[in-house]
Design an enzyme around this catalytic site. Sequence first.
Site, PDB file in Angstrom:
ATOM      1  N   HIS A 218       0.802  -1.219   0.000  1.00  0.00           N
ATOM      2  CA  HIS A 218       0.000   0.000   0.000  1.00  0.00           C
ATOM      3  C   HIS A 218       0.838   1.274   0.000  1.00  0.00           C
ATOM      4  CE1 HIS A 218      -3.548   2.210  -0.511  1.00  0.00           C
ATOM      5  NE2 HIS A 218      -3.090   3.060   0.373  1.00  0.00           N
ATOM      6  N   TYR A 222       1.690   5.170  -2.777  1.00  0.00           N
ATOM      7  CA  TYR A 222       1.985   6.593  -2.512  1.00  0.00           C
ATOM      8  C   TYR A 222       3.401   6.935  -2.925  1.00  0.00           C
ATOM      9  CZ  TYR A 222      -2.517   6.265  -0.523  1.00  0.00           C
ATOM     10  OH  TYR A 222      -3.850   6.024  -0.402  1.00  0.00           O
ATOM     11  N   HIS A 372      -9.710   0.416 -11.219  1.00  0.00           N
ATOM     12  CA  HIS A 372      -9.335   1.442 -10.223  1.00  0.00           C
ATOM     13  C   HIS A 372      -7.884   1.852 -10.398  1.00  0.00           C
ATOM     14  CE1 HIS A 372      -8.157   3.221  -6.378  1.00  0.00           C
ATOM     15  NE2 HIS A 372      -7.379   2.186  -6.129  1.00  0.00           N
ATOM     16  N   PHE A 373      -6.989   0.867 -10.508  1.00  0.00           N
ATOM     17  CA  PHE A 373      -5.597   1.317 -10.460  1.00  0.00           C
ATOM     18  C   PHE A 373      -5.093   1.881 -11.789  1.00  0.00           C
ATOM     19  CE2 PHE A 373      -4.458  -3.404 -10.552  1.00  0.00           C
ATOM     20  CZ  PHE A 373      -3.759  -3.413 -11.750  1.00  0.00           C
ATOM     21  N   HIS A 374      -5.803   1.619 -12.884  1.00  0.00           N
ATOM     22  CA  HIS A 374      -5.393   2.332 -14.098  1.00  0.00           C
ATOM     23  C   HIS A 374      -5.810   3.799 -14.034  1.00  0.00           C
ATOM     24  CE1 HIS A 374      -4.417  -1.654 -15.647  1.00  0.00           C
ATOM     25  NE2 HIS A 374      -3.655  -1.012 -16.502  1.00  0.00           N
ATOM     26  N   ARG A 435     -10.146 -10.843 -12.026  1.00  0.00           N
ATOM     27  CA  ARG A 435      -8.934 -10.235 -12.561  1.00  0.00           C
ATOM     28  C   ARG A 435      -7.868 -11.316 -12.658  1.00  0.00           C
ATOM     29  NH1 ARG A 435      -5.692  -7.148  -7.650  1.00  0.00           N
ATOM     30  NH2 ARG A 435      -4.234  -6.813  -9.342  1.00  0.00           N
ATOM     31  N   ARG A 436      -6.842 -11.061 -13.418  1.00  0.00           N
ATOM     32  CA  ARG A 436      -5.659 -11.907 -13.602  1.00  0.00           C
ATOM     33  C   ARG A 436      -5.901 -13.410 -13.369  1.00  0.00           C
ATOM     34  NH1 ARG A 436      -1.605  -9.525  -8.973  1.00  0.00           N
ATOM     35  NH2 ARG A 436      -2.858  -9.981  -7.180  1.00  0.00           N
TER      36      ARG A 436
HETATM   37 FE1  HAS Z   1      -5.870   2.057  -4.465  1.00  0.00          FE
HETATM   38  C1  HAS Z   1      -6.153  -1.389  -4.694  1.00  0.00           C
HETATM   39  C2  HAS Z   1      -7.980   2.058  -1.767  1.00  0.00           C
HETATM   40  C3  HAS Z   1      -5.373   5.445  -4.040  1.00  0.00           C
HETATM   41  C4  HAS Z   1      -3.223   1.932  -6.650  1.00  0.00           C
HETATM   42  N1  HAS Z   1      -4.900   0.573  -5.488  1.00  0.00           N
HETATM   43  C5  HAS Z   1      -5.192  -0.777  -5.476  1.00  0.00           C
HETATM   44  C6  HAS Z   1      -4.310  -1.462  -6.365  1.00  0.00           C
HETATM   45  C7  HAS Z   1      -3.446  -0.524  -6.883  1.00  0.00           C
HETATM   46  C8  HAS Z   1      -3.834   0.748  -6.337  1.00  0.00           C
HETATM   47  C9  HAS Z   1      -2.298  -0.777  -7.832  1.00  0.00           C
HETATM   48  O1  HAS Z   1      -9.115   0.011   0.188  1.00  0.00           O
HETATM   49  C10 HAS Z   1      -4.348  -2.952  -6.687  1.00  0.00           C
HETATM   50  C11 HAS Z   1      -3.359  -3.737  -5.929  1.00  0.00           C
HETATM   51  C12 HAS Z   1      -3.420  -5.178  -6.367  1.00  0.00           C
HETATM   52  O2  HAS Z   1      -2.738  -5.511  -7.342  1.00  0.00           O
HETATM   53  O3  HAS Z   1      -4.170  -5.934  -5.761  1.00  0.00           O
HETATM   54  N2  HAS Z   1      -6.585   3.478  -3.191  1.00  0.00           N
HETATM   55  C13 HAS Z   1      -7.453   3.282  -2.178  1.00  0.00           C
HETATM   56  C14 HAS Z   1      -7.761   4.556  -1.527  1.00  0.00           C
HETATM   57  C15 HAS Z   1      -7.024   5.516  -2.182  1.00  0.00           C
HETATM   58  C16 HAS Z   1      -6.278   4.823  -3.209  1.00  0.00           C
HETATM   59  C17 HAS Z   1      -8.680   4.788  -0.384  1.00  0.00           C
HETATM   60  N3  HAS Z   1      -4.566   3.430  -5.213  1.00  0.00           N
HETATM   61  C18 HAS Z   1      -4.520   4.760  -4.902  1.00  0.00           C
HETATM   62  C19 HAS Z   1      -3.443   5.388  -5.600  1.00  0.00           C
HETATM   63  C20 HAS Z   1      -2.824   4.403  -6.334  1.00  0.00           C
HETATM   64  C21 HAS Z   1      -3.550   3.178  -6.067  1.00  0.00           C
HETATM   65  C22 HAS Z   1      -3.080   6.851  -5.500  1.00  0.00           C
HETATM   66  C23 HAS Z   1      -1.644   4.446  -7.239  1.00  0.00           C
HETATM   67  C24 HAS Z   1      -0.920   5.489  -7.480  1.00  0.00           C
HETATM   68  N4  HAS Z   1      -6.886   0.617  -3.459  1.00  0.00           N
HETATM   69  C25 HAS Z   1      -7.651   0.826  -2.353  1.00  0.00           C
HETATM   70  C26 HAS Z   1      -8.113  -0.469  -1.835  1.00  0.00           C
HETATM   71  C27 HAS Z   1      -7.579  -1.454  -2.651  1.00  0.00           C
HETATM   72  C28 HAS Z   1      -6.824  -0.737  -3.668  1.00  0.00           C
HETATM   73  C29 HAS Z   1      -8.958  -0.725  -0.662  1.00  0.00           C
HETATM   74  C30 HAS Z   1      -7.723  -2.972  -2.506  1.00  0.00           C
HETATM   75  C31 HAS Z   1      -8.915  -3.460  -3.198  1.00  0.00           C
HETATM   76  C32 HAS Z   1      -8.948  -4.979  -3.230  1.00  0.00           C
HETATM   77  O4  HAS Z   1      -9.946  -5.525  -2.794  1.00  0.00           O
HETATM   78  O5  HAS Z   1      -8.022  -5.626  -3.718  1.00  0.00           O
HETATM   79  C33 HAS Z   1      -6.990   7.001  -1.812  1.00  0.00           C
HETATM   80  O6  HAS Z   1      -5.663   7.427  -1.612  1.00  0.00           O
HETATM   81  C34 HAS Z   1      -7.645   7.847  -2.861  1.00  0.00           C
HETATM   82  C35 HAS Z   1      -7.774   9.300  -2.416  1.00  0.00           C
HETATM   83  C36 HAS Z   1      -7.960  10.173  -3.595  1.00  0.00           C
HETATM   84  C37 HAS Z   1      -8.889  11.118  -3.723  1.00  0.00           C
HETATM   85  C38 HAS Z   1      -8.987  11.885  -5.000  1.00  0.00           C
HETATM   86  C39 HAS Z   1      -8.536  13.325  -4.871  1.00  0.00           C
HETATM   87  C40 HAS Z   1      -8.658  13.995  -6.196  1.00  0.00           C
HETATM   88  C41 HAS Z   1      -7.721  14.814  -6.749  1.00  0.00           C
HETATM   89  C42 HAS Z   1      -7.991  15.380  -8.116  1.00  0.00           C
HETATM   90  C43 HAS Z   1      -8.589  16.774  -8.033  1.00  0.00           C
HETATM   91  C44 HAS Z   1      -8.874  17.303  -9.397  1.00  0.00           C
HETATM   92  C45 HAS Z   1      -8.820  18.597  -9.751  1.00  0.00           C
HETATM   93  C46 HAS Z   1      -9.092  18.945 -11.186  1.00  0.00           C
HETATM   94  C47 HAS Z   1      -8.491  19.708  -8.826  1.00  0.00           C
HETATM   95  C48 HAS Z   1      -9.841  11.401  -2.648  1.00  0.00           C
HETATM   96  C49 HAS Z   1      -6.452  15.193  -6.068  1.00  0.00           C
HETATM   97  C50 HAS Z   1     -10.548  19.282 -11.335  1.00  0.00           C
HETATM   98  C51 HAS Z   1     -10.878  19.391 -12.787  1.00  0.00           C
HETATM   99  C52 HAS Z   1     -12.137  19.365 -13.294  1.00  0.00           C
HETATM  100  C53 HAS Z   1     -12.332  19.522 -14.759  1.00  0.00           C
HETATM  101  C54 HAS Z   1     -13.320  19.159 -12.445  1.00  0.00           C
END
Ligand code: HAS
Length: 561
Positions: A218, A222, A372-374, A435-436
Amino acid sequence: MHIQPAIRKIVLIELILPIVLLIFGIYHGLLQTLYRAGYIKVASMLGINYYQGLTAHGVINAIVLTTFFAVAFGHVVVTSCLKKNLHVGLAASGFVLLLIGTLLAAAMIFTGHASVLYTFYPPLKAHPLFYVGLALFVVGSWLSFYSWIPTYRLWRRENPTRKVPLAVIGIFSTFIVWQIATVPVAVEVLFMLLPWSLGWVAEINIVLARTLFWFFGHPLVYFWLLPTYVMYYTMLPKLAGGKLFSDFAGRFAFLLFCVLSAPLGFHHQFSDPGIGVNWKALHTVLTSFVAIPSMMTAFTLAASMEHGAKSVGGTGLFRWWGKLPYMDAQRWLFPYLFCGLVIFIFGGVTGIINASFSMNSLIHNTAWIPAHFHLTVGGPVFLGILGMSLYLVTGLLGSDIRNKKLALWVPYLWTLGVCTFSTGLFMGGLKGEPRRTNMGLSYVNPESTGFRSEWISGASIGVLGGVIMTLSVCLFFFVFFRMLAEKKDLTKLDSFALIESEAYHDENIGFVRNLKPWIVAAVIAVLCSYAIPLYNIATSKDIVGAVPFAPDSPMAQGTKK
Ligand code: HAS
């Protein structure tokens, strides 16, 4: 730019080599989508079978590209923001180990001795040299990081009252997260997987190995994300024509990631036996905390872009969005960062869905997860790496991008592709598509094991997205390799600089000035959330031994004995 000649060479190789390897990484990604949708049969994948191709795709894109980039970017950030030299010996030995580690792991994958996917946990077993390669790779990244520490300490001594530049706080936070994350995986590889693979031990505690992996896995995400956050906080506001809304918000977000990234890996193991439900509940709560720095980032960056757009005449609550430099060829880096942010809205929301204990049981191990992760590592992270690699290699070589308009189109095409691709996979995931998993001939071929007709539409949408993504990267390769072939002029290096935004609110708040208290807090958080469950799993009487796959089972396919 202030940069030692030796560091400049190391950085250039560390940036260019993974982009070359990406050719294989992307190719195997495309094959995956085609295979799932039944357009190709597994045996026809140029001699590379399903698990082997998926391993190559994951290891090259998610481990090699991201780590080389983080190291190279860190070398440039530290050296250029602190205007001081790095320890060349450490940086060079780090580079050599990263390289040897990559070559060993790649050799094992491509010869079919390590079809263990990028998560490499048992019962899948690889050749010992694969694990040796991984270990060298990790040590290489540590040495590269350590080459910045004397520079940082010297700068601190000479500037006791100045604030450390935000980009340096960001990149140090990245590697503090990495340092914490890689200790458990080093233990897993050196004391469990390697002896098991060498035949020194017959059994392995699978729950312990998976837990150590996700203790690493995890925070790893980050480690991927934070270099892009450095670009978002320190470069995006200026590219948008404005200032960073709050310097404090940036520092606070990075330091929060140091503490919150690691103590929550059980959200990848909600379905695993052998881990107490209370510990899973604790990790669920902590997972919701780790979204906070990203939420802060969303608001801070929106305010920063609003400042930029309004300083060139943007008005209103929403109309100012129209004034951002979406198609300005001189600021071609802007869309790489902006599109990443847009994609990350969907990646973030689906992450929060994954983190919910009950909803996770619906989507765990389904196509939803790669969807999700893509949208996370394949969205903001990948676009940040592409954009910044192009920016840095051009500047460090004194070269030019011949057609900046083409470079501009890469992130838009990628956004379209990755969102289409993930939509298809989300659809399949909600209908239970695994998956996979090698389904025999493909996921949607009526002759294959476990065929379900309701997966066809999602898989076909996935192919469309995969093809658009591939086109986007081919366009990037064209721009990148053409730039490499341009005439070089090293005198341009003096005028080349990292983009650095000014702060609109330049707060000077004590508790985000020093890294040390945050490192201590991170260690305490990790001990509180992992010490007892790890002890319980390691000493459990019901050790889950390795269950070897039957040689002709699909899971064993591709792993040569
Ligand atoms: Fe995740 C599984 C939960 C973030 C990558 N994640 C994965 C896997 C990968 C991955 C690779 O709780 C699969 C692993 C595997 O092979 O099994 N993930 C989260 C949560 C977050 C999160 C709570 N993940 C990431 C990030 C990754 C990543 C970052 C890679 C870089 N993830 C999980 C969970 C799993 C999981 C479970 C396991 C699931 C399972 O069952 O296997 C949080 O950090 C996300 C917080 C992000 C936000 C978004 C903020 C938005 C922003 C953009 C603002 C946009 C603007 C522009 C200002 C709250 C900063 C606006 C423009 C307009 C035009 C409107």
